[in-house]
Scaffold this active site. Sequence first.
Site, PDB file in Angstrom:
ATOM      1  CG  HIS A 161      -1.718   1.176   1.492  1.00 39.51           C
ATOM      2  ND1 HIS A 161      -3.066   1.226   1.219  1.00 39.51           N
ATOM      3  CD2 HIS A 161      -1.399   2.402   2.006  1.00 39.51           C
ATOM      4  CE1 HIS A 161      -3.544   2.423   1.548  1.00 39.51           C
ATOM      5  NE2 HIS A 161      -2.550   3.155   2.026  1.00 39.51           N
ATOM      6  CD  GLU A 162       1.957   3.491   3.765  1.00 37.10           C
ATOM      7  OE1 GLU A 162       2.254   4.620   3.304  1.00 37.10           O
ATOM      8  OE2 GLU A 162       0.909   3.281   4.405  1.00 37.10           O
ATOM      9  N   GLY A 260       1.811 -15.093 -24.291  1.00 39.27           N
ATOM     10  CA  GLY A 260       1.768 -16.547 -24.330  1.00 39.27           C
ATOM     11  C   GLY A 260       0.477 -17.017 -24.967  1.00 39.27           C
ATOM     12  N   GLY A 339     -13.811 -35.378  -9.339  1.00 41.29           N
ATOM     13  CA  GLY A 339     -14.972 -34.713  -8.769  1.00 41.29           C
ATOM     14  C   GLY A 339     -16.077 -34.517  -9.789  1.00 41.29           C
TER      15      GLY A 339
END
Length: 515
Positions: A161-162, A260, A339
Amino acid sequence: MPSPLFSSGAINRSLSGINSIDALLNGARWAVLSIPYSFPSSNSTAFWSTYSNGYGPVSGDGEPWRSTFAPLTSSDQSNFVNALQQWSNVINLRFVQVSESPGNVGDIRAAYTIEADSLTLAWTYLPSNSPLGGDIWINTKSRLNEEEWNPGSLSFETILHELGHALGLKHPFADPDDPAKATLPPDLDNTIHTIMSYTYANLDGDEGNGFSFHPTTPMVLDIAAIQYLYSPNNGFHTGNDTYLFDDAHTYHQTIWDAGGASDTIHYAGSLPSLIDLNATRPSLIGQPVYVQANGVNRGSPIPNIWIADKVTIENAIGGQGNDILIGNGSRNNLDGGAGIDTIRIEAQRNQVTLNKTGNGYSVKVNTNPGNEDTLVNIERAAFDDLRLALDLDGNAGEVAKLIGAVFGATFVNNTGYVGIGLGKADEGLSYEQLAKFAIDATRLTDHDKIVTLLWLNLFGELPTGSEKSPYVKMLDEDDISTGGLTVLAAESAANAENINLTGLVQTGLTYIEVG
């Protein structure tokens, strides 16, 4: 080169006209594209400006003259350099470390000092022609003095952030000193979108004062704004890159990839995940990340992987859980892995061409025929108007065959029946247990009536006594269970023909989610 008395100089940058960018722009950027940085080890006047456009006379009570001045530890310096690299990855800007001397210091300088308010973690001077422009001061009375600045920590996010301020970014919320400046709407003024925000919240609006794992890179809006100031780093990840995620680590980042032809997001874990290949759209991959209020998780997990604007990732590979994959406007190879995996297609079914291939399916939206996606290990397809089960060699096939055998071939078109069956199959019921569930739904318990029902649905006529008696006897003497006999009926060639199993393999099986 900057010195204690001069900076490299800053130039103004006009607004873009795009609110999400302008809300983060302070108006100035560094004039050069190679920024020196340094770690001060002394607060001697030989290293700092005493002029009024600098830090002023040593009689002042501010930094760097306070006796609490101290250099960063080697560990904090290392993490600071890591944070610098995250910014350098996305913009056409080099950071070069210099050893401080009375005639040579960095534009960006970082050191410790003290501010009585422990909630003030750090502060930074924006790019300017003043020698203090770019300087970052870390409050040793804050949390940054209590934890390592490792990626994922609040401290590392604070340094990111800084550094955003040091490069020319501002906070995205209203500035009482300049209310005319652009601001982000509330749904974007959030640290999952920009690390320049002060707001920690999930997409449902649950707020806290931190994350269970903080951003480790500039986020989507930060990247767009900083690239507007300095231009993109077009040399970063220009090959066919694979971004590998697993369950051993936690992630919170935005991907910047400059090129790419075949880049891939690959999740090698076992948790249910959402992989969205569209730029600026959220994904949830691997270990969940939460908004926290004083260390306690709040609400649902936050998106933890984003793709920066103007970035194209072509492929996705899911993990061992039940994943959701979403393609983008390019040709995608989408592999669900293990899955029960779903592809989400943002179009209605009649707007899409779906074809069976040797080991999966191909799919393309008719308005963009050149964009044909390849699907492998994808069990379900969710369109805007309906859902298809594609695993006719798995749960969906068992459900279709059981519906045909128990209820009759026409009921394969009953989307509610299919949805109920898929729900039970996906819960883990075995084929035989699923068959017993279907028979139980008919409320038949008499063996003679069960055999009669199955025979009628297979052959379209009532069985004779001699035709049904062997099967009734097998049930009466427990040589086979009701579920086992129903599976035999479901697996018969007659049943496969009745329900047009070959055709269902080509088209998928329509269902609605039940429960």
